[in-house]
Design an enzyme around this catalytic site. Structure first.
Site: not given
Ligand SMILES: Cc1ncc(COP(=O)(O)O)c(C=O)c1O
Length: 403
Positions: A122, A199, A202, A225, A362
């Site tokens: 992402h 990260d 998910q 999430k 993204c």
């Molecule tokens: C794998 C992953 N990393 C980071 C993020 C960013 O999360 P947030 O927008 O809640 O900070 C997301 C959001 O879709 C994600 O799916």
């Protein structure tokens, strides 16, 4: 056995009609809907507890502070942290990754150092590294995916060198639901002296994690999430690393003594929590974790995998639809349709009350690797049903006929 109907009934947002149809919510990877227990915890906090924390001496603030810190303890237990001092509240995974980049990375990286980042990440796990690379003279190096849409471990090992200082990758990717081999990556990267940032945005939704077993240096996730509200997230870091890192944002609570001659900073975790925090969010995250813990996580995941597999089987029979980077035992499916814009499919589904995500998710580098501008993504939560999958497939077939 999970009683999905009983679970669904706890989600008021799922009871609504959208475009005159019963809502079918298939965008849980973007954000999950919230159970009544989480909504109630927020209402309860603002109707009877609201006060600022770690400030003042009246009873409400003392009570709010206790609840807030109990939520931190709950998260520490949930992810197997050694101490609640290792849990830093952030607004979400994005802010947590930026915090690591602007404190740990910015204060340690030197010209020529390398940050290895998986191609499937992402943007939240790419751009903060690019910014700090620009600031320090370090370099972001892409770890490609294989032809099957998986982390290319062999290439990763060839990219590792004494220049590698940070490896950043998602536990589970957001576009295809690929489970990356974080355990092996952590072990191998540690042998080269690199620090690992996982990260878990998910990943934490679909697996239980234990920081002692995983041995990641940093782990981040977002509450929204995980059936909790938006605006609360977590940065886990190993105590020694967090202690050595300089603070990021300056302001109230992160200081021990301020004078115009110089300022000293709070102990952990306060050092990284400048300003009034999202107290209700932290408390609601605890409520979400408690709520989730009543279910057998394996049963939840089996249910989700079954829905995903059923969807995949049906989509595979529709001519013109191509599933990209399919992963078995995942919670998402991503597809494109020959000659049709992903947004048009999503719009036609929306008209039938079905919420899916269309776009680049993204993840521009992954879209480039697939050679597409965007996709349609279907993602499941524990509240989805087989009947919804049947309706989804019928709606996609209808959309295909129309387009
Ligand atoms: C794998 C992953 N990393 C980071 C993020 C960013 O999360 P947030 O927008 O809640 O900070 C997301 C959001 O879709 C994600 O799916």
């Amino acid at each position: 056995m999970l009683d999905i109907e009983l679970i669904r009934n706890q989600f008021p947002a799922l009871m609504q009609q959208v475009n005159d149809q019963a809502l079918i919510y298939l965008d849980s990877a973007a954000t999950t809907q919230k159970p009544q227990a989480v909504i109630d915890s927020i209402t309860h906090y603002y109707s009877s507890q609201n006060a600022n924390v770690h400030r003042g001496s009246h009873s409400l603030t003392a009570h709010a502070t206790t609840q807030f810190e109990q939520a931190r303890e709950c998260v520490a237990d949930y992810i197997g942290a050694q101490s609640s001092k290792e849990i830093i509240w952030t607004r979400g995974a994005t802010e947590a990754l930026n915090l690591i980049a602007q404190t740990y990375a910015r204060s340690t990286l030197q010209v020529g150092d390398e940050i290895l980042v998986s191609e499937m990440e992402h943007h939240a796990n790419i751009v903060p590294w690019q910014i700090v690379a620009e600031q320090t003279g370090a370099k972001v190096v892409k770890v490609p995916m294989t032809a099957n849409g998986e982390f290319d471990f062999d290439t990763f090992t060839t990219l590792l060198s004494e220049k590698t200082k940070i490896v950043a990758l998602a536990q589970i990717t957001n576009v295809t639901g690929c489970r990356q081999p974080i355990e092996q990556v952590i072990e191998t990267a540690h042998q080269h002296g690199a620090v690992i940032v996982v990260d878990g945005a998910q990943g934490i939704v679909h697996e239980s994690v234990n920081m002692q077993q995983l041995n990641a240096d940093f782990y981040v996730f977002s509450g929204h999430k995980l059936y909790a509200p938006a605006g609360i997230g977590v940065l886990y870091g190993k105590l020694a690393l967090l202690e050595a890192m300089p603070p990021w944002h300056g302001g109230g609570k992160m200081v021990s003594k301020v004078s115009f001659e110089g300022t000293t900073f709070s102990e952990l975790p306060g050092k990284f929590e400048a300003g009034t925090p999202n107290v209700a969010g932290a408390i609601a995250l605890k409520a979400a974790i408690n709520w989730l813990q009543q279910f057998d996580q394996r049963a939840v995941e089996q249910h989700i995998h079954h829905l995903q597999q059923k969807t995949y089987n049906a989509l595979s029979n529709i001519e013109d639809i191509q599933v990209l980077g399919y992963q078995a035992n995942a919670s998402v499916i991503t597809f494109v349709m020959d000659g049709v814009h992903h947004q048009d499919i999503a719009t036609l589904l929306d008209q039938q009350g079905i919420a899916v995500r269309a776009g680049h998710h993204c993840a521009h580098p992954l879209m480039d690797a697939f050679g597409v501008k965007g996709t349609v993504r279907i993602s499941f939560g524990l509240y989805n049903t087989e009947e919804e999958v049947d309706l989804l497939i019928a709606a996609i077939e209808k959309a295909v006929d129309m387009l």
